[in-house]
Enzyme design. Structure first.
Site, PDB file in Angstrom:
ATOM      1  N   ASN A 116       0.820  -1.222   0.000  1.00  0.00           N
ATOM      2  CA  ASN A 116       0.000   0.000   0.000  1.00  0.00           C
ATOM      3  C   ASN A 116       0.851   1.268   0.000  1.00  0.00           C
ATOM      4  O   ASN A 116       0.604   2.195  -0.768  1.00  0.00           O
ATOM      5  CB  ASN A 116      -0.955  -0.002   1.200  1.00  0.00           C
ATOM      6  CG  ASN A 116      -1.908  -1.180   1.144  1.00  0.00           C
ATOM      7  OD1 ASN A 116      -1.989  -1.870   0.127  1.00  0.00           O
ATOM      8  ND2 ASN A 116      -2.619  -1.423   2.234  1.00  0.00           N
ATOM      9  N   THR A 161     -15.446  37.404 -32.281  1.00  0.00           N
ATOM     10  CA  THR A 161     -16.262  36.996 -31.129  1.00  0.00           C
ATOM     11  C   THR A 161     -17.507  36.375 -31.741  1.00  0.00           C
ATOM     12  O   THR A 161     -17.956  36.809 -32.811  1.00  0.00           O
ATOM     13  CB  THR A 161     -16.664  38.184 -30.219  1.00  0.00           C
ATOM     14  OG1 THR A 161     -17.536  39.041 -30.953  1.00  0.00           O
ATOM     15  CG2 THR A 161     -15.445  38.978 -29.755  1.00  0.00           C
ATOM     16  N   HIS A 162     -18.029  35.359 -31.106  1.00  0.00           N
ATOM     17  CA  HIS A 162     -19.172  34.607 -31.662  1.00  0.00           C
ATOM     18  C   HIS A 162     -18.846  34.067 -33.054  1.00  0.00           C
ATOM     19  O   HIS A 162     -19.745  33.826 -33.848  1.00  0.00           O
ATOM     20  CB  HIS A 162     -20.430  35.470 -31.748  1.00  0.00           C
ATOM     21  CG  HIS A 162     -20.732  36.231 -30.494  1.00  0.00           C
ATOM     22  ND1 HIS A 162     -21.535  35.728 -29.493  1.00  0.00           N
ATOM     23  CD2 HIS A 162     -20.304  37.435 -30.058  1.00  0.00           C
ATOM     24  CE1 HIS A 162     -21.614  36.611 -28.502  1.00  0.00           C
ATOM     25  NE2 HIS A 162     -20.856  37.662 -28.823  1.00  0.00           N
ATOM     26  N   SER A 283      -8.066  11.946 -48.893  1.00  0.00           N
ATOM     27  CA  SER A 283      -9.269  11.133 -48.811  1.00  0.00           C
ATOM     28  C   SER A 283      -9.117   9.935 -49.729  1.00  0.00           C
ATOM     29  O   SER A 283      -8.517  10.029 -50.797  1.00  0.00           O
ATOM     30  CB  SER A 283     -10.479  11.962 -49.241  1.00  0.00           C
ATOM     31  OG  SER A 283     -11.525  11.112 -49.658  1.00  0.00           O
ATOM     32  N   LYS A 289      -9.034  16.310 -51.532  1.00  0.00           N
ATOM     33  CA  LYS A 289      -9.058  16.609 -50.095  1.00  0.00           C
ATOM     34  C   LYS A 289      -7.685  16.660 -49.448  1.00  0.00           C
ATOM     35  O   LYS A 289      -6.768  15.941 -49.807  1.00  0.00           O
ATOM     36  CB  LYS A 289      -9.883  15.537 -49.340  1.00  0.00           C
ATOM     37  CG  LYS A 289     -11.359  15.584 -49.612  1.00  0.00           C
ATOM     38  CD  LYS A 289     -12.039  16.843 -49.103  1.00  0.00           C
ATOM     39  CE  LYS A 289     -12.132  16.890 -47.592  1.00  0.00           C
ATOM     40  NZ  LYS A 289     -13.169  16.009 -47.072  1.00  0.00           N
ATOM     41  N   ASN A 291      -6.956  16.813 -45.412  1.00  0.00           N
ATOM     42  CA  ASN A 291      -7.673  16.855 -44.129  1.00  0.00           C
ATOM     43  C   ASN A 291      -6.727  17.088 -42.947  1.00  0.00           C
ATOM     44  O   ASN A 291      -5.636  16.534 -42.909  1.00  0.00           O
ATOM     45  CB  ASN A 291      -8.426  15.540 -43.915  1.00  0.00           C
ATOM     46  CG  ASN A 291      -9.508  15.326 -44.955  1.00  0.00           C
ATOM     47  OD1 ASN A 291     -10.128  16.282 -45.408  1.00  0.00           O
ATOM     48  ND2 ASN A 291      -9.708  14.079 -45.347  1.00  0.00           N
ATOM     49  N   GLU A 296      -7.535  17.216 -35.637  1.00  0.00           N
ATOM     50  CA  GLU A 296      -8.824  16.624 -35.259  1.00  0.00           C
ATOM     51  C   GLU A 296      -8.628  15.571 -34.173  1.00  0.00           C
ATOM     52  O   GLU A 296      -9.423  15.455 -33.236  1.00  0.00           O
ATOM     53  CB  GLU A 296      -9.496  15.994 -36.482  1.00  0.00           C
ATOM     54  CG  GLU A 296      -9.960  17.015 -37.495  1.00  0.00           C
ATOM     55  CD  GLU A 296     -10.418  16.340 -38.779  1.00  0.00           C
ATOM     56  OE1 GLU A 296     -11.635  16.222 -38.979  1.00  0.00           O
ATOM     57  OE2 GLU A 296      -9.550  15.910 -39.567  1.00  0.00           O
ATOM     58  N   TYR A 323      -6.536   2.008   2.326  1.00  0.00           N
ATOM     59  CA  TYR A 323      -6.394   1.455   0.978  1.00  0.00           C
ATOM     60  C   TYR A 323      -7.553   0.521   0.638  1.00  0.00           C
ATOM     61  O   TYR A 323      -8.022  -0.253   1.473  1.00  0.00           O
ATOM     62  CB  TYR A 323      -5.073   0.680   0.846  1.00  0.00           C
ATOM     63  CG  TYR A 323      -4.941   0.003  -0.503  1.00  0.00           C
ATOM     64  CD1 TYR A 323      -4.478   0.710  -1.607  1.00  0.00           C
ATOM     65  CD2 TYR A 323      -5.326  -1.325  -0.685  1.00  0.00           C
ATOM     66  CE1 TYR A 323      -4.389   0.114  -2.852  1.00  0.00           C
ATOM     67  CE2 TYR A 323      -5.243  -1.933  -1.929  1.00  0.00           C
ATOM     68  CZ  TYR A 323      -4.773  -1.204  -3.010  1.00  0.00           C
ATOM     69  OH  TYR A 323      -4.691  -1.797  -4.251  1.00  0.00           O
ATOM     70  N   GLN A 328      -6.528   0.259  -7.510  1.00  0.00           N
ATOM     71  CA  GLN A 328      -5.718  -0.286  -8.595  1.00  0.00           C
ATOM     72  C   GLN A 328      -6.189   0.280  -9.952  1.00  0.00           C
ATOM     73  O   GLN A 328      -5.430   0.317 -10.913  1.00  0.00           O
ATOM     74  CB  GLN A 328      -5.817  -1.809  -8.579  1.00  0.00           C
ATOM     75  CG  GLN A 328      -4.993  -2.507  -9.626  1.00  0.00           C
ATOM     76  CD  GLN A 328      -4.813  -3.979  -9.308  1.00  0.00           C
ATOM     77  OE1 GLN A 328      -4.088  -4.344  -8.392  1.00  0.00           O
ATOM     78  NE2 GLN A 328      -5.502  -4.836 -10.043  1.00  0.00           N
ATOM     79  N   LYS A 331      -4.420   3.315 -12.208  1.00  0.00           N
ATOM     80  CA  LYS A 331      -3.217   3.309 -13.047  1.00  0.00           C
ATOM     81  C   LYS A 331      -3.475   3.504 -14.519  1.00  0.00           C
ATOM     82  O   LYS A 331      -2.840   4.335 -15.171  1.00  0.00           O
ATOM     83  CB  LYS A 331      -2.430   2.025 -12.803  1.00  0.00           C
ATOM     84  CG  LYS A 331      -1.643   2.155 -11.537  1.00  0.00           C
ATOM     85  CD  LYS A 331      -1.133   0.888 -10.984  1.00  0.00           C
ATOM     86  CE  LYS A 331      -1.077   1.020  -9.486  1.00  0.00           C
ATOM     87  NZ  LYS A 331      -2.403   1.096  -8.839  1.00  0.00           N
TER      88      LYS A 331
HETATM   89  N1  ARG Z   1      -1.614  -3.693  -7.429  1.00  0.00           N
HETATM   90  C1  ARG Z   1      -2.054  -2.966  -6.284  1.00  0.00           C
HETATM   91  C2  ARG Z   1      -2.551  -1.589  -6.669  1.00  0.00           C
HETATM   92  O1  ARG Z   1      -2.179  -1.148  -7.689  1.00  0.00           O
HETATM   93  C3  ARG Z   1      -0.940  -2.806  -5.312  1.00  0.00           C
HETATM   94  C4  ARG Z   1      -1.383  -2.601  -3.923  1.00  0.00           C
HETATM   95  C5  ARG Z   1      -2.002  -3.859  -3.432  1.00  0.00           C
HETATM   96  N2  ARG Z   1      -2.276  -3.800  -2.051  1.00  0.00           N
HETATM   97  C6  ARG Z   1      -3.033  -4.700  -1.461  1.00  0.00           C
HETATM   98  N3  ARG Z   1      -3.231  -4.602  -0.197  1.00  0.00           N
HETATM   99  N4  ARG Z   1      -3.629  -5.646  -2.149  1.00  0.00           N
HETATM  100  O2  ARG Z   1      -3.329  -0.953  -5.986  1.00  0.00           O
END
Ligand code: ARG
Length: 465
Positions: A116, A161-162, A283, A289, A291, A296, A323, A328, A331
């Site tokens: 954690n 503007t606008h 295109s 074209k 583009n 975009e 925690y 998780q 990420k």
């Molecule tokens: N893979 C976990 C995460 O990204 C790591 C931490 C896990 N901790 C636990 N007590 N299971 O959050």
């Protein structure tokens, strides 16, 4: 897959086996292996902390550290070292590999630490590096905008503007507007970095560590400014991810507006810019074209980053201390945010480097459509007419000019005088494009003298960074 690598980090309390579907579901190694390097760096610092706390002998510490360093080398030199491995997450991967190298001694490294505080530390280390890279990319974009402005100092465009023609501005002024946005973006990232740069390690699972680890020295070793003050908060805090996603969203919002201007100005209808072949596509069906896909996509990817901000907020909103595994999910949102902003900034910079301006076209657009009407009202104000009255009078003159299908400066002096006897033959001078620009001479205005100053000071402040 070696048995040891795939083995759980728990065991004693468990008699049965996990369902393979759940094991898969639970895994984060597929994406958190991106934290490999910072996980090792954090582990080395923790190892040194354990040595200083006399939990490990210095000999043990050295063995662990050199195994961890060897792992770093392996990842650098052996292709697919990470990709081909199977593990629950990056933390268990690093530990298992290290144990393979040093045997049972390796099992001591996790003393006084939990995944954690480990993952919270990893994320901060990782994001800190990425923020530094992003700041450099923002700097490149700013420099490119400035180069573009300086190379086209005399170009005038209509300001809107606008999306209706409003008043003429220097093209350089337009560039500098985006430069300001990016300057604020850099400040915001620096601000996120400040609050991010606090060490969670030493908070252990949630209650703090029971070993006499000198957290301050671990923090110094990892380049953190300070240590977290509350262990419960430290392991469950993802504010820095959310703040970052918010700053990133702002960057994308700015890039998206830039993209929109560029797309619009590159249309046949506007014809202000020509995009180079390097950043446009054709295109498959329509041979004529060209583009603006690059811009975009930048505009489109803004939505994706805003989504990540929303998903991070939503993931965190109902979590009890401390925690929870929900976290998780932070990420992939964070990683994709970083990847998307980096790619968008790089491509936007390339597009800016490749813009060609059609100065006669922009000048024509800036001088047709009564963009000097406000100037005429100001002229009357200088003759002591109250602004509201001047506005009304000029409105009627515009109506007249529309009917005559001409511009205000095409009217004869008699026509001018029929609307206001205060108008003299000096009126045409004040309606010229040059005069219109020159009068905007207060700080922040588009007068060429002001813009020249703004360019110089932008150049100076970029050079100082
Ligand atoms: N893979 C976990 C995460 O990204 C790591 C931490 C896990 N901790 C636990 N007590 N299971 O959050």
């Amino acid at each position: 897959m070696s048995d040891k690598t795939s083995k759980n980090l728990w065991g004693g309390r468990f008699a049965g086996r996990a369902d393979p579907k759940f094991t898969d579901f639970n895994r984060s190694f597929g994406f958190d292996r991106r934290l490999f390097e910072v996980d090792v760096r954090g582990s080395i610092a923790h190892c040194n902390g354990l040595v200083r706390a006399d939990v490990l002998t210095s000999d043990e510490g050295e063995q662990i550290e050199s195994a961890l360093n060897e792992l770093l080398e392996n990842a650098g030199s052996r292709s697919r070292f990470l990709e081909d491995a199977v593990a629950e997450d990056v933390h268990s991967f690093v530990e298992a590999r290290m144990v393979e190298m040093v045997g049972d001694l390796g099992r001591k490294l996790h003393t006084g630490r939990s995944r954690n505080d480990q993952v919270a530390t990893d994320l901060r280390l990782w994001l800190r590096d990425e923020i530094d890279r992003l700041v450099a990319l923002l700097f490149d974009s700013q420099t490119t905008l400035l180069d573009l402005a300086e190379a086209n100092r005399d170009v005038v465009i209509p300001g809107y503007t606008h999306l209706q023609r409003a008043q003429p501005v220097l093209f350089a002024h337009w560039c500098l507007a985006y430069l300001e946005m990016l300057a604020r973006d850099r400040e915001r990232l620096a601000d996120v970095r400040k609050r991010l740069n606090v060490l969670p390690l030493g908070s252990a699972a949630l209650a703090g560590t029971s070993y006499s680890i000198d957290r301050e020295s671990v923090a110094r070793e990892l380049g953190f400014d300070s240590v977290s003050r509350n262990s419960l908060d430290a392991v469950s805090d993802r504010d820095f991810c959310i703040e970052f996603a918010s700053a990133a969203s702002m960057i994308m919002m700015h890039l998206s507006r830039l993209a929109e201007d560029i797309i619009l100005y590159s249309t046949t209808e506007f014809g202000f810019f020509e995009l180079s072949d390097a950043v446009a596509t054709g295109s498959s069906l329509m041979p004529q074209k060209k583009n603006p896909d690059a811009m975009e996509l930048v505009r489109g990817k803004a939505g994706r980053v805003f989504g990540h901000l929303q998903s991070l907020l939503t993931t965190m909103k109902g979590l009890p201390l401390a925690y929870n595994k929900d976290m998780q999910e932070d990420k992939e949102a964070l990683f994709d945010t970083v990847d998307t902003v980096k790619a968008s900034l790089s491509v936007a910079t390339i597009v800016l480097r490749n813009i060609r301006l059609n100065g006669s076209r922009t000048r024509e657009a800036a001088t047709r459509g009564y963009l000097n009407a406000t100037e005429l009202a100001d002229y009357l104000v200088r003759k002591a007419v109250p602004f509201r009255e001047a506005h009304e009078t000029v409105g009627r003159m515009v109506m007249h000019a529309i009917q005559r299908r001409c511009e205000l400066n095409d009217l004869s002096l008699d026509e001018f005088k029929s609307f206001s006897p205060l108008i003299d033959d000096d009126v045409l001078d004040s309606l010229s494009l040059e005069a219109t620009l020159a009068t905007k001479s207060q700080i922040g205005g588009t007068a060429p003298s002001r813009v020249a100053e703004a360019l110089a000071s932008a150049r100076k402040s970029l050079a100082a960074d």
